[in-house]
Design a protein around this motif. Structure first.
Motif, PDB file in Angstrom:
ATOM      1  N   GLU A 194      79.970  36.726  80.742  1.00  0.00           N
ATOM      2  CA  GLU A 194      80.082  35.455  80.043  1.00  0.00           C
ATOM      3  C   GLU A 194      79.241  35.349  78.773  1.00  0.00           C
ATOM      4  O   GLU A 194      79.278  34.336  78.090  1.00  0.00           O
ATOM      5  N   GLU A 195      78.477  36.396  78.487  1.00  0.00           N
ATOM      6  CA  GLU A 195      77.732  36.396  77.222  1.00  0.00           C
ATOM      7  C   GLU A 195      78.660  35.981  76.083  1.00  0.00           C
ATOM      8  O   GLU A 195      78.272  35.264  75.165  1.00  0.00           O
ATOM      9  N   ALA A 196      79.911  36.460  76.188  1.00  0.00           N
ATOM     10  CA  ALA A 196      80.885  36.176  75.139  1.00  0.00           C
ATOM     11  C   ALA A 196      81.203  34.685  75.045  1.00  0.00           C
ATOM     12  O   ALA A 196      81.514  34.171  73.983  1.00  0.00           O
ATOM     13  N   LYS A 197      81.075  34.016  76.187  1.00  0.00           N
ATOM     14  CA  LYS A 197      81.433  32.602  76.231  1.00  0.00           C
ATOM     15  C   LYS A 197      80.443  31.754  75.431  1.00  0.00           C
ATOM     16  O   LYS A 197      80.792  30.709  74.908  1.00  0.00           O
ATOM     17  N   TYR A 198      79.217  32.202  75.364  1.00  0.00           N
ATOM     18  CA  TYR A 198      78.196  31.406  74.688  1.00  0.00           C
ATOM     19  C   TYR A 198      77.921  31.886  73.275  1.00  0.00           C
ATOM     20  O   TYR A 198      76.989  31.453  72.627  1.00  0.00           O
ATOM     21  N   ALA A 199      78.736  32.829  72.827  1.00  0.00           N
ATOM     22  CA  ALA A 199      78.531  33.348  71.477  1.00  0.00           C
ATOM     23  C   ALA A 199      79.220  32.444  70.470  1.00  0.00           C
ATOM     24  O   ALA A 199      80.103  31.668  70.797  1.00  0.00           O
ATOM     25  N   ASP A 200      78.796  32.537  69.227  1.00  0.00           N
ATOM     26  CA  ASP A 200      79.439  31.756  68.172  1.00  0.00           C
ATOM     27  C   ASP A 200      80.703  32.436  67.691  1.00  0.00           C
ATOM     28  O   ASP A 200      81.613  31.802  67.203  1.00  0.00           O
TER      29      ASP A 200
END
Ligand code: GTP
Ligand code: MG
Length: 414
Positions: free
Chosen positions: A273-279
């Motif tokens: 989910e790192e990708a989910k919180y990326a800009d």
């Protein structure tokens, strides 16, 4: 003195093709690659064309005979099926073939197990392994000892994996508690990052696409990059200063693969989910891989599954140095594309400019007159935004800049 090289397991790969266009051959190529990474040598393959996977034995009766013969001929130690087997299929195949029976999931779990290095990674892998095993204990007999050595016996931290059902249950509960703790920690770090207004770019892509190599080249991160599947399990974040001076954070993530076991997705959710919180998303594609299109599809499907939608995406077609001729590349899901080689550095400047462009679109352009008392705001812009022009006039400082929406309120002149 000489060392005895540990003998590689010899395996047969088995796949079922349910319709003409489902590229089972390519899927088995990848499975062979996975097997190799897990330490097994492929000595034969069997593909069955069948309307659907046999619910009891994965393949039909006739194919079972063929596999038996091939096992005997090749002296293979076991078979690996290309789909996750149900506990019943596993048990039946064992009984019918009297050999070690594995599936794609078990192999992937095994690779993850030998790769996990951080506490979070280890907990996640063990959790996924135990959940996979929990329902299959009967298939393996009461313990895993029936697996012998090799694939399926590796665990993080060399934990003894021969547990009974009751122990597994309490261990799962314990691991879930531990995972919650680490997750909380990750959330805190994430929050701190967002409070700092530094844009975060998540580097995602199919396994072996070159994500870590790219991050190393751009930031000197020193992450392990290897011609192996799933070289990276733990997300690494590094800062990067773009040509305009804008600072961003790049996060390397675990690679995606088709048929990624759902227990792994579940266990690795917070990592993935790192990708989910990326800009924004930087999608790295191995343009030299014949399966490129299919891999891109898998990446988007996985992102969708993780609930990552509507984020700006730049797709980098990597490994251009391996291509004899350049092809026109397209990615309708991306906001922009670029051809690069993380190895030679080709295209990396353009990539950074494109990153800047997309980030700029997430910013607002301002043109304002600040009084000299407000000089602190210009400092803020310099730090988090992009100062295009400043002019010192009698009545104040005239500034043209792009600022992130998040700090817009703070830098408005009064
Ligand atoms: N020729 C060539 N090889 C590359 C390039 N970029 C990466 N590679 C190679 O591709 C392999 C995989 O690279 P990694 O950076 O480990 O790939 P990854 O996407 O991080 O893979 P995982 O962590 O396993 O998901 C390594 O052998 C790299 O040396 C490139 O631009 N050109
Ligand atoms: Mg990597």
């Amino acid at each position: 003195m000489f060392e005895l090289e540990q003998e590689k397991e010899r395996v047969l790969l088995v796949g079922v093709s349910v319709d003409d266009g489902d590229d089972t051959e390519e899927s088995l190529d990848e499975l062979a690659e996975l097997a190799l990474t897990a330490g097994a040598e492929t000595v034969g393959r069997v593909i069955q064309n069948r309307e659907q996977i046999h619910p009891g034995t994965y393949v039909g009766k006739g194919k079972l005979e063929e596999i038996k013969d091939l096992l005997w001929e090749t002296e293979a130690d076991g078979i690996i099926c290309d789909d996750e087997l149900t506990p019943a299929q596993l048990g039946n195949l064992r009984d019918e073939l009297n050999t070690k029976v594995m599936d794609r999931t078990l192999v992937i779990l095994d690779i993850f197990a030998s790769r996990a290095s951080t506490r979070e990674g280890k907990i996640q892998v063990e959790l996924a392994q135990l959940k996979y095993r929990q329902s299959r204990l009967t298939g393996y007999g009461t313990s895993l000892s029936r697996l012998g050595g090799g694939i399926g016996t590796r665990g993080p931290g060399e934990k003894k994996l021969e547990m009974d059902r009751r122990l597994i249950k309490s261990r799962i509960a314990q691991l879930n508690r531990e995972l919650k703790d680490v997750k909380r920690h990750r959330e805190v770090t994430r929050e701190q990052r967002s409070r700092n207004h530094v844009p975060v770019v998540a580097v995602v892509g199919y396994t072996n696409a070159g994500k870590s190599t790219l991050l190393n080249k751009l930031t000197g991160a020193g992450i392990l990059a290897e011609d192996k599947l799933f070289a990276t399990l733990d997300p690494t974040t590094r800062g990067l200063k773009l040509p305009s001076g804008q600072e961003i954070l790049l996060t390397d993530t675990v690679g995606f693969i088709r048929k990624l076991p759902h227990h792994l997705i579940e266990a690795f959710r917070s990592t993935l989910e790192e990708a989910k919180y990326a800009d924004m998303i930087l999608h790295v594609v191995d343009a030299s891989n014949p399966q490129m299109e299919r891999q891109m599809y898998t990446v988007y499907e996985t992102l969708y599954q993780l609930g990552v939608q509507e984020k700006p995406i730049i797709t980098a077609f990597n490994k251009q140095d391996r291509l004899e001729e350049t092809f026109t590349v397209r990615d309708f899901k991306a906001d922009d594309t670029v051809k690069i080689s993380a190895r030679t550095g080709e295209g990396l400047y353009v990539l950074q400019e494109k990153l800047e462009n997309v980030l700029r679109q997430q910013k607002v352009a301002i043109e304002q007159m600040y009084s000299y008392r407000e000089a602190g705001k210009i400092q803020l812009i310099r730090k988090y935004g992009e100062l295009i022009e400043e002019e010192y006039l009698e009545e104040g400082i005239l500034v043209k800049a792009y600022v992130p929406v998040t700090i817009y309120d703070k830098v408005r002149s009064v």
